[in-house]
Design an enzyme around this catalytic site. Structure first.
Site: not given
Ligand code: AP5
Length: 225
Positions: A13, A88, A122, A156, A167
């Site tokens: 994402k 979500r 990452r 992270r 997660r």
């Molecule tokens: P990356 O793009 O960083 O992955 P991502 O999908 O953004 O994953 P996240 O871990 O950031 O998502 P998340 O939803 O768990 O965490 P968030 O910060 O939203 O890609 C990952 C890696 O892979 C990178 O190194 C990238 O380079 C590589 N990559 C990507 N695509 C690739 C490809 N096609 N080929 C090769 N390599 C690739 O949330 C954190 C916390 O916040 C949650 O756990 C929760 O506690 C809270 N939170 C956030 N939003 C909410 C909500 N809406 N409701 C309730 N709690 C929330």
């Protein structure tokens, strides 16, 4: 374009949003980034969400919805935005449609095996938020340093394997009704996010342009690694 990105941790994402933000100057709004910033600053909001974020559980709907509502009132979102990690839950999904009409929801469907490997590699820049990977492109040009500002990249804390697994479990518990909501209103685009970015991004971009979702003028050319 008013788009939401849905996907399990490690689906990509952040990197998809980063591409559209840099190329089309569309603001990338990540609820996870907002919470991590507030936690780092030690604000009241940061203190309220810390325990949830650090253990990989969902922050309660009423807190997240309020945060997103406030952010979408900022003038930079008038021409569109990309929401990363919101909605979500079905409550968040319905609340978002009451705030603003969403053009498309993009579901980045990634297998657990691929995502776990990505998250173990990452690295994130603590200054500008750019995302890198030590196994996949985009890799930092200099080991563990940001290409743009030279800051030391971080792994992270919630990318620890046990938190990643939690997660995952949480994502799979709540995402299905969200996907069905957008599917039934014909706004869902599903992408095989296991594939490399250079294969997926041009196709997705073409679909968004052809369906009239992506209308913002080009900001600058961005190379897909
Ligand atoms: P990356 O793009 O960083 O992955 P991502 O999908 O953004 O994953 P996240 O871990 O950031 O998502 P998340 O939803 O768990 O965490 P968030 O910060 O939203 O890609 C990952 C890696 O892979 C990178 O190194 C990238 O380079 C590589 N990559 C990507 N695509 C690739 C490809 N096609 N080929 C090769 N390599 C690739 O949330 C954190 C916390 O916040 C949650 O756990 C929760 O506690 C809270 N939170 C956030 N939003 C909410 C909500 N809406 N409701 C309730 N709690 C929330």
């Amino acid at each position: 374009m008013r788009v939401v990105l849905i996907g399990a941790p490690g689906a990509g994402k952040g990197v998809y949003a980063q591409y559209f933000e840099e190329k089309y100057c569309i603001p990338h709004i990540s609820t996870g980034d907002i919470f991590r910033e507030e936690i780092a600053k030690g604000t009241e909001l940061g203190l309220r969400v810390k325990q949830y974020v650090e253990s990989g559980r969902l922050v309660p709907d009423e807190i997240v919805i309020e945060v997103v509502k406030k952010r979408l009132q900022q003038p930079d979102t008038e021409q569109g935005f990309i929401l990363d990690g919101f909605p979500r839950t079905i409550n968040q999904t319905r609340a978002l449609d009451d705030i603003v009409a969403i053009d498309r929801a993009i579901y980045l469907n990634v297998s657990e095996e691929v995502a776990v490997k990505r998250l173990s590699g990452r690295r994130v820049c603590p200054l500008c938020g750019r995302v890198y990977n030590i196994y996949y492109e985009p890799k930092p040009r200099v080991d563990e340093k940001c290409d743009y500002d030279g800051a030391q990249l971080i792994h992270r804390p919630d990318d620890k394997p046990e938190v990643v697994r939690e997660r995952y479990r949480v994502f799979h518990e709540t995402f299905k009704p969200v996907i069905e909501y957008y599917r039934s209103s014909r706004r869902l685009i599903e992408v095989n996010a296991d594939r490399p970015l250079r294969e997926v991004l041009p196709v997705l971009e073409k679909v968004l342009i052809e369906t009239g979702v992506l209308r913002v003028p080009l900001c600058r050319d961005v190379k897909i690694e």
